[in-house]
Scaffold this active site. Structure first.
Site, PDB file in Angstrom:
ATOM      1  N   MET A   1      21.333  -4.253   5.079  1.00  0.00           N
ATOM      2  CA  MET A   1      21.980  -5.656   5.475  1.00  0.00           C
ATOM      3  C   MET A   1      20.749  -6.432   6.090  1.00  0.00           C
ATOM      4  O   MET A   1      20.569  -7.503   5.605  1.00  0.00           O
ATOM      5  CB  MET A   1      23.138  -5.565   6.344  1.00  0.00           C
ATOM      6  CG  MET A   1      24.292  -4.750   5.950  1.00  0.00           C
ATOM      7  SD  MET A   1      25.750  -4.571   6.935  1.00  0.00           S
ATOM      8  CE  MET A   1      26.448  -6.185   7.244  1.00  0.00           C
ATOM      9  N   ASP A   2      20.559  -6.197   7.010  1.00  0.00           N
ATOM     10  CA  ASP A   2      19.377  -7.316   7.923  1.00  0.00           C
ATOM     11  C   ASP A   2      18.305  -7.490   7.263  1.00  0.00           C
ATOM     12  O   ASP A   2      17.647  -6.638   6.750  1.00  0.00           O
ATOM     13  CB  ASP A   2      19.216  -6.827   9.361  1.00  0.00           C
ATOM     14  CG  ASP A   2      20.348  -6.688  10.112  1.00  0.00           C
ATOM     15  OD1 ASP A   2      21.508  -7.443   9.989  1.00  0.00           O
ATOM     16  OD2 ASP A   2      20.374  -5.507  10.916  1.00  0.00           O
ATOM     17  N   GLU A   3      17.644  -8.816   6.959  1.00  0.00           N
ATOM     18  CA  GLU A   3      16.653  -9.301   6.109  1.00  0.00           C
ATOM     19  C   GLU A   3      16.893  -8.841   4.742  1.00  0.00           C
ATOM     20  O   GLU A   3      15.910  -8.991   3.907  1.00  0.00           O
ATOM     21  CB  GLU A   3      15.320  -8.806   6.864  1.00  0.00           C
ATOM     22  CG  GLU A   3      15.310  -9.203   8.315  1.00  0.00           C
ATOM     23  CD  GLU A   3      14.032  -8.963   9.034  1.00  0.00           C
ATOM     24  OE1 GLU A   3      13.012  -8.955   8.659  1.00  0.00           O
ATOM     25  OE2 GLU A   3      14.305  -8.322   9.966  1.00  0.00           O
TER      26      GLU A   3
END
Lengths: 166, 166
Positions: A1-3
């Site tokens: 998810m993140d980045e």
């Protein structure tokens, strides 16, 4: 998810700017974590931010990720696999964020984990540690912290992923 | 987790008894879901219960699971893989329940998912749907709802698992 589908960097920048006036947005060194770009006495503040309820709830969506993932679903079983388990308070925020921005991904296709012990053909990730035991084809999603990594096939955008996999 | 290390059945029984005086604890038919043992007009109540904040937080620990899992960790990489994603409000409760009862399992070794798309040598589970795409050796953990299943190697207790794997 993140980045990869959720953009944490502008969130860190805005929080550091809010609390310290740190001009974090002026320089992000290649190969560095974003929080290494702030003075040492406040650079652990990111850990506090990231553990707060709400941190992950209002992140911006990475450009084109919704459109391309929807298209990938026509051809592949697409799973969201996030190392969310590190941060207790991220669980519900990430769940709600996905429901808001990726409502076309059902609960069966969401995985919150620590180690990514998944069986899959491809893994699109910004963290090379997640590739260590992965037996499929890893695709490194470009993020400032991984710019110096040369060992993996790299994708710089969801547009590139579309070109590669669709 | 549920019906393997966390005992949901007594929780359903106590909630049904509390709300309806239903003597759910008198008969649990083999091969039936627990909620099929109550009158039809209230048998969907379990869905309401299971979605409430707190439902998963105070479940009893299945006997011997803590001791045997601790022993298994000496020989294996043990992961907790729970299909928690079906119930948004279960996420934090399950996380906190594990922290309380299985503090020796770190966050890297916890997976909350829908489909269990994991790469592993063994999978101990009470739901045969989780074995469909699993490439390792499945071990069916006995629960009332799976008593009629004959297609899989069965384990009836954590003591039996210890005998098999230690």
């Amino acid at each position: 998810m993140d980045e990869v589908i959720a953009d944490v960097i502008p969130k860190f920048i805005s929080l550091y700017n809010r609390d310290f006036g740190t001009p974090l947005d002026l320089v992000i060194d290649s190969g560095n974590e974003v929080f290494k770009n702030v003075p040492e006495d406040v650079n652990q503040k990111w850990l506090e931010y990231i553990n707060e309820v709400g941190f992950f709830r209002d992140l911006a969506v990475i450009p084109d990720s919704q459109r391309v993932i929807k298209a990938l679903q026509e051809k592949y079983d697409v799973y969201i696999v996030s190392a969310a388990m590190e941060f207790r308070n991220s669980l519900v925020d990430k769940y709600d964020w996905l429901a808001e921005h990726f409502p076309f991904i059902n609960w069966q296709h969401i995985v919150f984990c620590g180690d990514k012990i998944i069986e899959a053909d491809y893994l699109i990730d910004d963290r090379i540690k997640n590739f260590q035991n992965f037996k499929g084809r890893p695709l490194l999603y470009t993020s400032p912290h991984n710019l110096l990594v040369t060992d993996y096939e790299r994708v710089n955008s969801w547009e590139e992923i579309a070109g590669l996999l669709l």
